[in-house]
Enzyme design. Structure first.
Site, PDB file in Angstrom:
ATOM      1  N   GLU A 132      -8.818   5.923  -3.358  1.00  0.00           N
ATOM      2  CA  GLU A 132      -8.888   5.623  -4.794  1.00  0.00           C
ATOM      3  C   GLU A 132     -10.020   4.663  -5.156  1.00  0.00           C
ATOM      4  OE1 GLU A 132      -6.807   4.379  -2.660  1.00  0.00           O
ATOM      5  OE2 GLU A 132      -5.964   2.435  -3.244  1.00  0.00           O
ATOM      6  N   HIS A 140      -8.485   4.040   1.781  1.00  0.00           N
ATOM      7  CA  HIS A 140      -8.195   4.037   0.339  1.00  0.00           C
ATOM      8  C   HIS A 140      -9.086   5.043  -0.395  1.00  0.00           C
ATOM      9  CE1 HIS A 140      -5.372   0.673  -0.003  1.00  0.00           C
ATOM     10  NE2 HIS A 140      -5.991   0.206   1.076  1.00  0.00           N
ATOM     11  N   GLY A 187       0.102  -1.298  -0.257  1.00  0.00           N
ATOM     12  CA  GLY A 187       0.877  -2.481  -0.625  1.00  0.00           C
ATOM     13  C   GLY A 187       0.488  -3.620   0.278  1.00  0.00           C
ATOM     14  N   GLY A 210      -9.797  -2.934 -33.718  1.00  0.00           N
ATOM     15  CA  GLY A 210      -9.934  -2.636 -32.292  1.00  0.00           C
ATOM     16  C   GLY A 210      -9.710  -1.155 -31.997  1.00  0.00           C
ATOM     17  N   VAL A 211     -10.010  -0.779 -30.761  1.00  0.00           N
ATOM     18  CA  VAL A 211      -9.956   0.634 -30.366  1.00  0.00           C
ATOM     19  C   VAL A 211      -8.536   1.192 -30.444  1.00  0.00           C
ATOM     20  CG1 VAL A 211     -10.558   2.264 -28.537  1.00  0.00           C
ATOM     21  CG2 VAL A 211     -11.722   0.064 -28.650  1.00  0.00           C
ATOM     22  N   ASP A 212      -7.573   0.442 -29.935  1.00  0.00           N
ATOM     23  CA  ASP A 212      -6.243   1.017 -29.752  1.00  0.00           C
ATOM     24  C   ASP A 212      -5.566   1.357 -31.078  1.00  0.00           C
ATOM     25  OD1 ASP A 212      -6.966   0.340 -27.235  1.00  0.00           O
ATOM     26  OD2 ASP A 212      -5.578  -1.337 -27.038  1.00  0.00           O
ATOM     27  N   CYS A 264      -2.568   4.264   2.842  1.00  0.00           N
ATOM     28  CA  CYS A 264      -2.521   2.962   3.507  1.00  0.00           C
ATOM     29  C   CYS A 264      -1.079   2.586   3.855  1.00  0.00           C
ATOM     30  CB  CYS A 264      -3.218   1.897   2.649  1.00  0.00           C
ATOM     31  SG  CYS A 264      -3.518   0.382   3.576  1.00  0.00           S
ATOM     32  N   TYR A 265      -0.500   1.619   3.165  1.00  0.00           N
ATOM     33  CA  TYR A 265       0.899   1.270   3.454  1.00  0.00           C
ATOM     34  C   TYR A 265       1.780   2.505   3.350  1.00  0.00           C
ATOM     35  CZ  TYR A 265       5.410  -1.122   3.145  1.00  0.00           C
ATOM     36  OH  TYR A 265       6.681  -1.541   3.373  1.00  0.00           O
ATOM     37  N   LYS A 273      -6.966   2.943 -20.937  1.00  0.00           N
ATOM     38  CA  LYS A 273      -7.988   2.642 -21.943  1.00  0.00           C
ATOM     39  C   LYS A 273      -9.092   3.712 -22.012  1.00  0.00           C
ATOM     40  CE  LYS A 273      -9.452  -0.776 -24.698  1.00  0.00           C
ATOM     41  NZ  LYS A 273      -8.564  -1.598 -25.509  1.00  0.00           N
TER      42      LYS A 273
END
Ligand code: XMP
Length: 553
Positions: free
Chosen positions: A214, A212, A81, A268-270, A108-109, A409
């Site tokens: 990630e 981090h 954060g 579209g994809v969605d 981290c935070y 996505k």
């Protein structure tokens, strides 16, 4: 909501509280909760957890121990954060959560908060550490010290860093630093600016990392996340898109029963994946409505019909409304006015079409998880039901079916492939709802649309041949509202310029112009000028966002 799926027809569509409709959506039994302490960190962590094949959800840091106990997650991850734990009003965590016995990893935070709340020391300020940093394993989690000479730390039960190199590069971004681990914790790694870069208490099942894991800049980051999830927290790694499809199909059947559903397809994809998934669940009880505005890219309308009606066998109402759209757009040059006109007409055409399925009580929407977690945080009170079919109004009297509500996505694309949708649809670039209407500067006419479709097809084809289509976020042609002088053969020409726009981006909020090789640009330019009558010049847009936007209007 995410920048990519901004209201597809460009009209302002009010989001509404999720509880306005009953929404059944599949969530697996095993969940990891990612507690969000702000900024954009939590979404990335949640995605990495899913890449480790464990389902994750983002929750606000105000969540209580009781609420967490109610969800019974397999593990909890505390995100990074932007604040310092020392500033007033810095977000903290209900301390009761530490006593639940649920495995916790602070990042981290999150790690600093663990240290601070459980009695360690977090020193203020200092010089901080930003960017790539070398971290050293200083101690095994279960006792003894790692040999600085060995390339891998000795394996011990319960060590977060087991099997990782003694010295490794990690991504740091912190100002404060933990200087003393709380009682019961061992400090097992350090860096120049982080004396306690990793803290571990296998007894209480709480771990913390200052770096981090990630981000891709931490080469062993995913290993750390997987070590925590799979080995320390004992997650079963069963979150796969094949499992998702099976479970979602069962949920959709349970929700819709013998009812009828409709789904607006945008190309579209969605919406495509949502329709295919619901069709797998309820077959002929689903009817799709495709509003063909005439403003799609070359051959795209036919492709939608071909894919859904012929290949997927879905009942499809194809509303050929191009003439109505051109008539409505005549004389309009202002971008926002165009968006509004297209948006309003879209709704009218959709409503006319849905009359053909009068008994439909369910509306399928391709809403995704980032649409649900506003500004990165899934505060229960702010969960929205984002209409991304085509700016449909709120008063449509339907119960929503949103089977992709929990997915990112990349997961939606994987589900699409799982369901047998063609790659051209699954990997389609984001396309604005108003379509070519906002890529033709000035008045939109059928001739200009036809011209732009040809030029745009060349751009996409050549980038495909160059193998660049997946690294480029969006690539397209824009038709300017000016004419320029040229010479072709011996003749003076007076034609339109085409602007080629191609950008790289993560989320459409910021973007950079794509470094397309000169040879590819050259082919694009000469093909457009030779193959598209009326065009005598091609320009390449080298503006990033900001200050530019991706679209020209
Ligand atoms: P800009 O041009 O704002 O675009 O940088 C960011 C992303 O949004 C898309 N876009 C739209 N999408 N309706 C949409 O559904 C719209 O009116 C609209 N305008 C822009 C754009 O293609 C890019 O992905």
């Amino acid at each position: 909501m995410s920048g990519t799926e901004r209201d597809p027809v460009g009209s302002a569509v009010d989001a509404e509280p999720a509880d306005a409709h009953v929404v059944s959506v599949h969530t697996p039994d095993e969940v990891v909760l990612v507690v969000d302490f702000g900024a954009q960190y939590a979404q990335l962590i949640a995605r990495r957890v899913r890449e480790a094949r464990v389902y994750s959800e983002i929750v606000p840091h105000t969540i209580t121990a009781e609420e967490i106990a109610g969800r019974a997650p397999a593990a909890i991850i505390l995100s990074g954060g932007p604040k310092s734990v020392h500033v007033e009003g810095a977000p903290d965590l209900d301390p009761g959560i530490y006593d639940l016995g649920i495995p916790i990893l602070g990042i981290c935070y999150g790690s600093q908060l663990i240290a601070q709340q459980l009695g360690g020391t977090v020193a203020r300020g200092g010089s901080g550490e930003y960017g790539r940093t070398v971290m050293h394993i200083t101690q095994e989690a279960a006792g003894g010290s790692a040999s600085p000479d060995s390339s891998a730390a000795p394996a011990t039960a319960g060590g977060l860093l087991d099997g990782l190199p003694s010295n490794q590069t990690v991504w740091m971004s912190h100002f404060d630093a933990i200087t003393e681990a709380p009682e019961g914790f061992r400090a097992t790694a350090s860096s120049d600016g982080a004396p306690v870069a990793v803290l571990e208490d296998p007894q209480r099942r709480i771990w913390g990392v200052q770096f981090h894991p990630e981000v891709h800049h931490t080469p062993h980051g995913q290993d750390v996340i997987e070590r925590f999830l799979h080995d320390l927290a004992g997650c079963s790694a069963e979150w796969t898109m094949a499992n998702f499809v099976d479970d979602a199909v069962a949920d959709i059947r349970a929700q819709v029963g013998a009812g009828r559903a409709i789904c607006g397809l945008s190309g579209g994809v969605d919406s495509a994946v949502a329709a295919a998934l619901v069709h797998r669940a309820i077959g002929a009880q689903l009817t799709c409505v495709f509003v063909d505005t005439g403003l799609m890219r070359k051959d795209e309308g036919e492709q939608v019909v071909e894919t859904f009606r012929r290949h997927q066998g879905i009942e499809l109402i194809h509303e050929r409304a191009a003439d109505r759209f051109f008539e409505r757009l005549a004389g309009i040059t202002d971008p926002e006015e165009k968006r509004k006109a297209i948006g309003e007409l879209f709704i009218r055409v959709f409503e006319d079409a849905k009359g053909g399925v009068a008994d439909a009580a369910y509306l399928v929407q391709g809403t995704l998880y980032p649409d649900v977690i506003e500004s990165g945080t899934a505060h229960a009170s702010t969960i929205k039901s984002h209409h991304n079919v085509g700016g449909l109004p709120d008063d449509l009297d339907f119960e929503l079916v949103e089977p992709l509500r929990t997915l990112f996505k990349d997961e939606v694309r994987a589900v699409g492939l799982e369901l047998g949708l063609p790659e051209e649809i699954v990997w389609r670039q984001p396309f604005p709802g108003p379509g070519l209407g906002v890529r033709i500067i000035g008045e939109v006419t059928p001739d200009k649309v036809a011209l732009l479709q040809e030029a745009d097809a060349v751009v996409r084809e050549e980038l495909h041949i160059a193998g660049m289509d997946r690294e480029i976020w969006q690539a397209f042609a824009v038709l300017a509202d000016i004419r320029t002088v040229g010479v072709q053969g011996d003749e003076r020409t007076y034609g339109y310029p085409i602007i080629v726009r191609a950008v790289t981006s993560e989320d459409a909020m910021t973007a950079d112009w794509a470094r397309i090789p000169y040879e590819v640009l050259e082919t694009i330019s000469s093909r457009i000028i030779n193959e598209v009558p009326g065009v005598n010049r091609v320009a390449y847009d080298i503006t990033s966002k900001p200050p530019g936007t991706i679209e020209w209007e």
